[in-house]
Scaffold this active site. Structure first.
Site, PDB file in Angstrom:
ATOM      1  N   TRP A  89       0.844  -1.187   0.000  1.00 43.73           N
ATOM      2  CA  TRP A  89       0.000   0.000   0.000  1.00 43.73           C
ATOM      3  C   TRP A  89       0.889   1.251   0.000  1.00 43.73           C
ATOM      4  O   TRP A  89       1.845   1.338   0.747  1.00 43.73           O
ATOM      5  CB  TRP A  89      -0.907   0.007   1.247  1.00 43.73           C
ATOM      6  CG  TRP A  89      -1.688   1.281   1.344  1.00 43.73           C
ATOM      7  CD1 TRP A  89      -2.802   1.606   0.653  1.00 43.73           C
ATOM      8  CD2 TRP A  89      -1.369   2.415   2.167  1.00 43.73           C
ATOM      9  NE1 TRP A  89      -3.209   2.879   0.981  1.00 43.73           N
ATOM     10  CE2 TRP A  89      -2.353   3.405   1.911  1.00 43.73           C
ATOM     11  CE3 TRP A  89      -0.347   2.706   3.079  1.00 43.73           C
ATOM     12  CZ2 TRP A  89      -2.349   4.646   2.540  1.00 43.73           C
ATOM     13  CZ3 TRP A  89      -0.342   3.945   3.707  1.00 43.73           C
ATOM     14  CH2 TRP A  89      -1.349   4.898   3.435  1.00 43.73           C
ATOM     15  N   ASP A  92     -16.332  11.849  -2.048  1.00 42.15           N
ATOM     16  CA  ASP A  92     -15.716  10.579  -1.645  1.00 42.15           C
ATOM     17  C   ASP A  92     -16.465   9.972  -0.464  1.00 42.15           C
ATOM     18  O   ASP A  92     -17.622  10.329  -0.167  1.00 42.15           O
ATOM     19  CB  ASP A  92     -14.222  10.815  -1.345  1.00 42.15           C
ATOM     20  CG  ASP A  92     -13.363   9.602  -1.630  1.00 42.15           C
ATOM     21  OD1 ASP A  92     -13.316   8.697  -0.768  1.00 42.15           O
ATOM     22  OD2 ASP A  92     -12.737   9.535  -2.713  1.00 42.15           O
ATOM     23  N   ASP A  93     -15.828   9.093   0.225  1.00 38.75           N
ATOM     24  CA  ASP A  93     -16.388   8.303   1.327  1.00 38.75           C
ATOM     25  C   ASP A  93     -17.069   9.201   2.382  1.00 38.75           C
ATOM     26  O   ASP A  93     -16.587  10.294   2.672  1.00 38.75           O
ATOM     27  CB  ASP A  93     -15.218   7.548   1.975  1.00 38.75           C
ATOM     28  CG  ASP A  93     -15.684   6.431   2.873  1.00 38.75           C
ATOM     29  OD1 ASP A  93     -16.905   6.295   3.068  1.00 38.75           O
ATOM     30  OD2 ASP A  93     -14.813   5.690   3.359  1.00 38.75           O
ATOM     31  N   LYS A 128     -16.388   6.439  -8.419  1.00 35.71           N
ATOM     32  CA  LYS A 128     -15.114   5.882  -7.924  1.00 35.71           C
ATOM     33  C   LYS A 128     -15.470   4.608  -7.172  1.00 35.71           C
ATOM     34  O   LYS A 128     -16.117   4.657  -6.129  1.00 35.71           O
ATOM     35  CB  LYS A 128     -14.427   6.886  -7.006  1.00 35.71           C
ATOM     36  CG  LYS A 128     -13.126   6.376  -6.397  1.00 35.71           C
ATOM     37  CD  LYS A 128     -12.468   7.488  -5.576  1.00 35.71           C
ATOM     38  CE  LYS A 128     -11.251   7.007  -4.809  1.00 35.71           C
ATOM     39  NZ  LYS A 128     -10.736   8.054  -3.919  1.00 35.71           N
ATOM     40  N   ASP A 133     -14.422   1.755  -5.030  1.00 32.08           N
ATOM     41  CA  ASP A 133     -13.321   1.434  -4.116  1.00 32.08           C
ATOM     42  C   ASP A 133     -13.437  -0.005  -3.614  1.00 32.08           C
ATOM     43  O   ASP A 133     -14.507  -0.631  -3.688  1.00 32.08           O
ATOM     44  CB  ASP A 133     -13.369   2.424  -2.940  1.00 32.08           C
ATOM     45  CG  ASP A 133     -12.008   2.663  -2.319  1.00 32.08           C
ATOM     46  OD1 ASP A 133     -11.062   1.929  -2.639  1.00 32.08           O
ATOM     47  OD2 ASP A 133     -11.900   3.598  -1.492  1.00 32.08           O
ATOM     48  N   MET A 134     -12.352  -0.531  -3.074  1.00 36.42           N
ATOM     49  CA  MET A 134     -12.335  -1.893  -2.511  1.00 36.42           C
ATOM     50  C   MET A 134     -11.158  -1.938  -1.542  1.00 36.42           C
ATOM     51  O   MET A 134     -10.021  -1.896  -1.975  1.00 36.42           O
ATOM     52  CB  MET A 134     -12.153  -2.889  -3.664  1.00 36.42           C
ATOM     53  CG  MET A 134     -12.387  -4.328  -3.320  1.00 36.42           C
ATOM     54  SD  MET A 134     -11.051  -5.071  -2.390  1.00 36.42           S
ATOM     55  CE  MET A 134      -9.752  -5.200  -3.596  1.00 36.42           C
ATOM     56  N   ASN A 135     -11.459  -1.987  -0.246  1.00 34.25           N
ATOM     57  CA  ASN A 135     -10.404  -1.713   0.732  1.00 34.25           C
ATOM     58  C   ASN A 135     -10.006  -2.860   1.652  1.00 34.25           C
ATOM     59  O   ASN A 135      -9.459  -2.603   2.731  1.00 34.25           O
ATOM     60  CB  ASN A 135     -10.811  -0.508   1.591  1.00 34.25           C
ATOM     61  CG  ASN A 135     -10.719   0.788   0.812  1.00 34.25           C
ATOM     62  OD1 ASN A 135      -9.665   1.110   0.269  1.00 34.25           O
ATOM     63  ND2 ASN A 135     -11.811   1.509   0.700  1.00 34.25           N
ATOM     64  N   CYS A 191     -10.612   1.676  -7.796  1.00 33.31           N
ATOM     65  CA  CYS A 191      -9.709   2.042  -6.702  1.00 33.31           C
ATOM     66  C   CYS A 191      -9.700   0.863  -5.745  1.00 33.31           C
ATOM     67  O   CYS A 191     -10.702   0.180  -5.582  1.00 33.31           O
ATOM     68  CB  CYS A 191     -10.245   3.295  -6.019  1.00 33.31           C
ATOM     69  SG  CYS A 191      -9.309   3.784  -4.560  1.00 33.31           S
ATOM     70  N   ASP A 205      -2.810   5.496  -3.192  1.00 30.26           N
ATOM     71  CA  ASP A 205      -3.209   6.481  -2.180  1.00 30.26           C
ATOM     72  C   ASP A 205      -2.061   7.435  -1.878  1.00 30.26           C
ATOM     73  O   ASP A 205      -2.257   8.449  -1.213  1.00 30.26           O
ATOM     74  CB  ASP A 205      -3.606   5.772  -0.878  1.00 30.26           C
ATOM     75  CG  ASP A 205      -5.080   5.400  -0.885  1.00 30.26           C
ATOM     76  OD1 ASP A 205      -5.791   5.800  -1.830  1.00 30.26           O
ATOM     77  OD2 ASP A 205      -5.521   4.709   0.051  1.00 30.26           O
TER      78      ASP A 205
END
Ligand code: DGJ
Length: 754
Positions: free
Chosen positions: A200, A367-368, A477, A479-481, A527, A549
């Site tokens: 990361w 965003d989030d 966007k 995302d996948m975290n 992302c 990031d």
């Protein structure tokens, strides 16, 4: 160009633009590999040139014949257990409990064009005359299993794609333990192995090492292609560099667990294989069932690493990425994440929008934190309903207000995940990837939704469709975290549990296909905590990916340089962010931050309401510059000139398709006392054209001492005129310190043919 079958020699010759790939049917009806490289005219006994000699301590295929062995035979799709002791391309466990199998030639067809892979991302053609495809059908006589090896050669690219389809026409319930997408045996081992690894915020750093006898591999077991190893490897001749020499690139069009392996045997035969990671994978192939492997793209270049990358770039930009946004200019965007994190409301987003509009920015991405009760990362994933506390008038209203300012509106989602603190979890506690009787591990307080299940995907699809049809959203966007643990599915029977990870990826692809077809006007950006799933599989659905990031310009030199080995600039999200930088605390001039981010899908990720007027003025100019040059950046040819992994400075450039324009960038990491003279030879320009070389963004320009220095020398507008041949062969003199300019300086020149 084309594919030829020489019946006499039982030899296949795949001819790409400047590439030949040759293999033949061996004496035992398996496929033997002959050659991959620069285009050649094979002689009439080419197939017989495979050296078959008796060796001590080996095993042989036919009794009475001490020479014919697969032990060191170069092959196309090898098996283990019948005289070849290397790692095989496939392994099938049968009902007798053993894994012995052999796939022998049955038939082949050669056709124009390139068939799609059902349910999987793959490169494609727009017209049938762009490519030719060979399908070789092999069969295991005892199991009655068929394997069809598919090869496509492109007319315009030095690229060959490969994939395999298994079909069980027998009566046994078989288990595929290993089903790689390709394998090729080079006839020597004089190579360096190059791959992209990291973690990361330092993704895709270039690693190079000399091939050694034995197995050397990279892989992913995380359920995603991952930030740790990218599904890309290259073999290069030791003397090859960025500009010359033989290089072979292999890239897996897949977003899940993969294996890329190179095995050098004691006779210096080098086996390269790539595919779904066999570790923790088994696929039940019941009678009548088929299994399709994803695709591998193989690129050959005799013009070094740049040559290889340019083939990948052109192919991916035009025949992997799809949809309206493939060729459209990508918007200059602003994302609120590093400006506000979870702490925003409608007023703040609108005032960011107003400030962005004044700077010429075209898209605002929320965003989030806009949904459920999401004030931190412990809650609400899965509940895709607006948080009225933060956005009392809803998303539709916010989107419309943003639109009224003249900006498009974009939204962040993380639809593959769920928090336990959510209504979705309370309603469906078994919708997670999990196994019974084991405590669940978490990542960032979240769990992975079981995308192998249709009902889970349908529920997510409905939630997203509601949002996307309600609010005026032009960009997503995605995302996948977190990665997978305790991999299993409540929707699959016991004997199919080890299919979960692959079925998850197939489910993800199915959902992405449905959404991108339903909303073709939306620009999707992938992302995964930045670059945790930057692969060709994802690019098929989403033409750009947030590269990392880590938005620090100096860190990004390595990340973007490494990423460009396989992926085009149009695929790399790159933003200017605040100083001190949030990931490393570094402070760089705003010009340097932009000079790096220009080489990607450009944007901003900082609170522009807190900037000085000087920074705002700089941003206005940068946005105008990006808009004027983005066509060249997205569609031009990118050249890496000097590597950040090797030097204190980096140079790269992009040249327009007609070679009449180019951008050249030079980044210096640390200032050095009493520096050496430096120059760089440019690439891709037309030797006979004269170019005006204009100094565009240079942090020194704001410095009165620099201006005075230039004026004294009559260089008030330092514009040069130089011929392409001089720039290509003599090179371009890079400025050395004329004064103490400090660390992290950079220059950007525009070259325009006169
Ligand atoms: C990880 C992404 O990489 C960031 O850009 C941001 O979107 C956060 N997730 C939000 O949680």
């Amino acid at each position: 160009m084309g594919i030829i079958f020489d019946e006499q020699q039982r030899l296949f010759h795949l001819q790409g633009k400047e590439t030949s790939y040759l293999f033949c049917i061996l004496k035992n009806e398996q496929l033997g590999h002959l050659y991959f490289g620069k285009k050649i005219h094979p002689h009439p006994h080419f197939a017989a040139s495979l050296r078959v000699i008796p060796r001590a301590l080996t095993t042989c295929v036919y009794e009475g014949d001490l020479a014919f062995s697969l032990d060191s035979m170069p092959q196309e799709y090898p098996a283990y257990g019948k005289t070849d002791f290397r790692h095989p391309a496939y392994q099938i466990e049968n009902e007798d409990g053993n894994t012995i199998s052999e796939l022998v030639y049955v038939s082949h067809v050669i056709r124009k064009g390139k068939p799609a892979l059902p349910g999987l991302p793959a490169t494609y053609v727009e017209r049938d005359d762009e490519a030719e495809t060979l399908e070789v059908t092999l069969r295991d006589p005892y199991l009655d299993v068929f394997a069809t090896l598919t090869y496509t050669v492109y007319e315009q690219f030095n690229a060959i794609t490969r994939s395999v389809r298994f079909e069980n026409r027998g009566t046994q319930r078989l288990r595929l333990l290993r089903a790689l997408s390709m394998s090729v045996d080079f006839h020597d081992a004089e190579f360096d192995l190059l791959h992209l690894s990291g973690a990361w915020s330092r993704e895709r750093h270039i690693q190079t090492r000399r091939l050694m006898p034995g197995v050397q591999s990279i892989d992913s077991t995380r359920g995603a292609s991952s930030a740790f190893f990218n599904p890309f490897i290259a073999l290069k001749r030791p003397q090859a560099d960025e500009f010359q020499g033989d290089v072979y690139g292999f890239n897996f069009v897949y977003s899940g667990n993969f294996l890329a392996e190179v095995e050098v045997n004691p006779y210096d035969i080098t086996r390269v294989s790539m595919g779904i990671n066999p570790f923790d994978f088994t696929w039940l192939l019941a009678p009548g069932e088929t299994f399709q492997t994803p695709e591998v793209v193989m690129v050959y270049s005799d013009a070094g690493l740049n040559g290889m990358s340019q083939t990948f770039h052109a192919l991916y930009r035009t025949r992997l990425a799809r949809g309206e946004w493939r060729d459209k200019p990508r918007p200059a965007l602003i994302n609120n994440w590093e400006a506000t994190y979870f702490n925003f409301n409608e007023d703040k987003i609108l005032s960011l929008g107003r400030a962005a509009q004044k700077l010429g920015i075209e898209l605002l991405v929320l965003d989030d934190g806009w949904f459920g009760h999401r004030d931190d990362d412990t809650t609400s994933l899965g509940d895709w309903l607006v948080d009225r506390k933060k956005l009392p008038n809803g998303l539709k209203h916010l989107g419309e207000e943003i639109n009224k300012l003249g900006l498009r509106f974009g939204l962040w989602v993380e639809p593959e995940m769920i928090n336990k603190e959510s209504d979705l979890y309370r309603a469906h506690p078994d919708w997670l990837i999990h196994v019974p009787n084991r405590r669940l591990s978490h990542g960032r307080n979240q769990f992975v939704l079981d995308y192998s299940r249709q009902e889970v995907r349908d529920a997510v699809y409905d939630m997203l469709v509601n949002i996307l049809t309600d609010a005026p959203i032009s960009y997503i966007k995605w995302d996948m975290n977190r990665n997978m643990t305790e991999i299993g599915s409540a929707g699959l029977p016991k004997e199919r549990q080890k299919e979960t990870a692959h079925r998850y990826i197939l489910g993800l692809y199915e959902l992405l296909e449905r959404l991108t077809q339903r909303f073709p006007q939306i620009l999707f950006e992938s992302c995964a905590s930045g670059g945790g799933r930057f692969d060709p599989g994802i690019l098929y659905y989403m033409p750009q990916t947030w590269t990392s990031d880590n938005s620090d310009a100096i860190e990004r030199l390595k990340i973007q340089y490494g990423t460009s080995l396989a992926y085009p600039l149009s695929a790399m999200g790159a933003h200017v962010s605040a100083v001190p930088n949030h990931q490393v605390g570094r402070i760089e001039p705003i010009d340097t931050r932009a000079n790096v981010a220009f080489f990607g899908a450009f944007g901003y990720e900082l609170d522009i309401e807190r900037l000085s007027q000087a920074d705002l003025d700089a941003i206005s100019k940068q946005v105008a510059f990006y808009k004027a040059h983005r066509a060249m950046i997205q569609q031009g040819t990118f050249y890496r000139l000097t590597s950040p992994f090797e030097r204190n400075y980096t140079c790269w450039m992009v040249v327009s398709p007609d070679r009449r324009e180019a951008l050249l960038a030079y980044y210096k990491v640390l200032a050095q006392p009493n520096p050496k003279f430096l120059s760089v030879k440019l690439q891709g320009l037309a030797p006979e054209m004269q170019y005006e070389v204009q100094d565009m963004f240079n942090p020194l320009k704001a410095n009165p001492m620099y201006l005075e220095y230039m004026q004294k020398r009559g260089l008030t507008e330092p514009t040069l005129r130089m011929y392409g041949d001089e720039l290509l062969h003599r090179g371009f003199a890079l400025p050395i310190e004329v004064m103490n300019e400090g660390d992290f300086s950079s220059y950007l020149w525009k070259l325009t043919a006169i």
